[in-house]
Each structure stands twice: as structure tokens, then as C-alpha cells.
Write a protein that holds these residues in place. Sequence first.
Motif, PDB file in Angstrom:
ATOM      1  N   THR A   1       0.843  -1.208   0.000  1.00  0.00           N
ATOM      2  CA  THR A   1       0.000   0.000   0.000  1.00  0.00           C
ATOM      3  C   THR A   1       0.874   1.252   0.000  1.00  0.00           C
ATOM      4  O   THR A   1       0.563   2.241  -0.674  1.00  0.00           O
ATOM      5  CB  THR A   1      -0.948  -0.019   1.219  1.00  0.00           C
ATOM      6  OG1 THR A   1      -1.824  -1.151   1.092  1.00  0.00           O
ATOM      7  CG2 THR A   1      -1.793   1.245   1.293  1.00  0.00           C
TER       8      THR A   1
ATOM      9  N   GLN B   1      -7.785   0.105  -0.190  1.00  0.00           N
ATOM     10  CA  GLN B   1      -7.888  -1.162   0.533  1.00  0.00           C
ATOM     11  C   GLN B   1      -9.187  -1.168   1.358  1.00  0.00           C
ATOM     12  O   GLN B   1      -9.916  -2.154   1.356  1.00  0.00           O
ATOM     13  CB  GLN B   1      -6.658  -1.305   1.434  1.00  0.00           C
ATOM     14  CG  GLN B   1      -6.477  -2.681   2.020  1.00  0.00           C
ATOM     15  CD  GLN B   1      -5.057  -2.880   2.579  1.00  0.00           C
ATOM     16  OE1 GLN B   1      -4.151  -2.100   2.310  1.00  0.00           O
ATOM     17  NE2 GLN B   1      -4.880  -3.932   3.342  1.00  0.00           N
TER      18      GLN B   1
ATOM     19  N   ASP C   1      -5.976  -1.710  -4.832  1.00  0.00           N
ATOM     20  CA  ASP C   1      -5.439  -2.250  -3.578  1.00  0.00           C
ATOM     21  C   ASP C   1      -6.453  -3.216  -2.962  1.00  0.00           C
ATOM     22  O   ASP C   1      -7.445  -2.805  -2.373  1.00  0.00           O
ATOM     23  CB  ASP C   1      -5.115  -1.099  -2.615  1.00  0.00           C
ATOM     24  CG  ASP C   1      -4.149  -1.520  -1.515  1.00  0.00           C
ATOM     25  OD1 ASP C   1      -3.858  -2.729  -1.387  1.00  0.00           O
ATOM     26  OD2 ASP C   1      -3.688  -0.627  -0.773  1.00  0.00           O
ATOM     27  N   GLU C   2      -6.202  -4.501  -3.131  1.00  0.00           N
ATOM     28  CA  GLU C   2      -7.035  -5.578  -2.582  1.00  0.00           C
ATOM     29  C   GLU C   2      -8.508  -5.471  -2.981  1.00  0.00           C
ATOM     30  O   GLU C   2      -9.388  -5.445  -2.112  1.00  0.00           O
ATOM     31  CB  GLU C   2      -6.868  -5.639  -1.058  1.00  0.00           C
ATOM     32  CG  GLU C   2      -5.412  -5.859  -0.657  1.00  0.00           C
ATOM     33  CD  GLU C   2      -5.249  -6.388   0.771  1.00  0.00           C
ATOM     34  OE1 GLU C   2      -6.211  -6.974   1.302  1.00  0.00           O
ATOM     35  OE2 GLU C   2      -4.162  -6.235   1.324  1.00  0.00           O
TER      36      GLU C   2
HETATM   37 MG   LIG Z   1      -1.950  -2.818   2.189  1.00  0.00          MG
END
Ligand SMILES: [Mg+2]
Length: 253
Positions: free
Chosen positions: A44, A86, A172-173
Motif C-alpha cells: 500500500t 484497501q 489495492d485488494e
Molecule cells: Mg496494504
Amino acid sequence: MSALLEVQGLTRRFGGLTAVSDVSFAVSEGEIFGVIGPNGAGKTTLFNVIAGHYKPSAGTATFSGRGISGLRSDVIARLGIARTFQAVHLFAAETVAENLRRARVLSTSHGPFAYLRSFGTGRREPDLRDVATFVGLGPLLDQTAGGLAYGLQKMLGIGMALMVTPKLLLMDEPAAGLNPSEKRAASALIRRLRDERGISILLVEHDMPLVMGVCDRILVVNQGKPIAIGSPDAVKADPAVIDAYLGDDYEFA
Ligand SMILES: [Mg+2]
Ligand SMILES: Nc1ncnc2c1ncn2[C@@H]1O[C@H](COP(=O)(O)OP(=O)(O)OP(=O)(O)O)[C@@H](O)[C@H]1O
């Protein structure tokens, strides 16, 4: 394929901790490029540095041949790099349509004349309905965002990122917290972003079947440092990757 994003020796320190340590890689135009590694590996933070949320401590990032390290996040967004977060970031009390509209203004705004500065970048203003339909929220434009199921909130996050008409999307994810059928839909959506919209993707994700299935190449980081880069097959067979992240009993679905 030419390099769209080129990262050279990128480093970010927080006090005594080096969260991102001398990371170099290049993402080609049209590529889906994965970044994987254990919790706290610096994935991240790497996104935050590329997107201009943090300044690099050392190293450079180049986008379409232009140096972007140290530029403000709104300037980088206008150049064509968008991101999803995220954790879901949305205006819970407002409608899907209003969230998409705000994403367009907020991500590219800084100062009173920011909107005017968004002209002349050569990219078309996205159509809100078109974006909503693309991420599966077409019939839900008037729904309150906070009332959507979690999987749909994540789709709205992707829609919000598309409102800047990115050339490169940092995700991000995107599959975290999704159920198996939502994960399949997310995986298909990532491919469609590239195939139908021509958007290159930088993808951080812990779901290994998804990452291995969708990525052209993968960078593996551990404690901020790159430990492997290559095709999914090469990376999953790499002893250093198995040792640091995947584990010996790792198998694919
Ligand atoms: Mg992360
Ligand atoms: N703003 C900050 N200030 C201080 N330390 C930070 C900051 N942001 C991140 N870190 C630290 O940097 C390291 C890398 O964190 P980062 O969030 O980038 O990891 P990650 O690979 O995304 O992990 P995860 O898979 O759990 O999301 C961690 O040790 C984290 O605590």
C-alpha cells in the motif's frame, strides 16, 4: 509494448522503518501487473508513493515518459493514474450517482480553478451512467451508497476511480471481503478494464488464485524489498517466494 509506468529505486522511509526499499519495475501499456507479499510488506505504501499521497525518500517514478515522483496526487490523477483503496472510501449518506460525481471533482481538484485545469488532458469526460453500468451498478444510481452490500460498495470504489478516465489503475485488494461469486466477478471486471477500456492495471491482492489467474507478471515484495519478478508460474515456483509468502503447502484452486 512500451513502458507506461517505470519505477526506479523507489524508497519510502517512516522514521527508522523502510516501508519500501529500492523497488524497481516497469508496467507495459495493456499489462495487468501484480504486487504481492506478506502483510506489512509495503504494498500500500508503494501505491501511496506512486499516486502522490506520500513523497518518495529516494528513487523515481515515470508515467508515459514523464517524471511524476514528488508531484501532488491531484496532478498525478489528472495525468491518468487512478486508484482504489484497501478500505472502502465513499460518501455513505449519498447516492451512487452522487458518489461518482464527487469522485470526478475530488480526485482531480486542488484549488478553486481545479475543474478548469482538468480540460486539455486529451481524455474524454466519462459518462456517469456508462461507468455505473460497467461496474454493475447501472440500476442502482439512486440508491444510498451506505446501504449497498459490501461487494457492491467495492464495485462503487472501482467506478469512482474510473471517473478520472485513467490510463493506469492502482487496485489495492479489490477482492478482500468478497464472497466466491463476487471474487469471480471482480476478476472478470479487472480483465474487462484492460480488454474493453484499455486500462493498464497495477494490482495488490492476497487472493492467490485471483492474482495468478489475472496477472501477466507479478512483483513479490517482502519487508519493503523486491524478492522476485516474473510470470505467475515463475513466481509461484520461486523458492524465495515460497519461503517468504506462499508457504510449502501452497496449492492453487
Ligand atoms: Mg496494504
Ligand atoms: N504513514 C505511516 N507511518 C508510519 N509507518 C507506516 C505508515 N504507512 C505504513 N507504515 C508502515 O509501513 C509498513 C508497510 O505497510 P503497508 O501498509 O504498505 O503494507 P502492506 O504490504 O500494504 O500490508 P497489507 O497486506 O497488510 O495491506 C508497515 O510496517 C506499516 O506499519
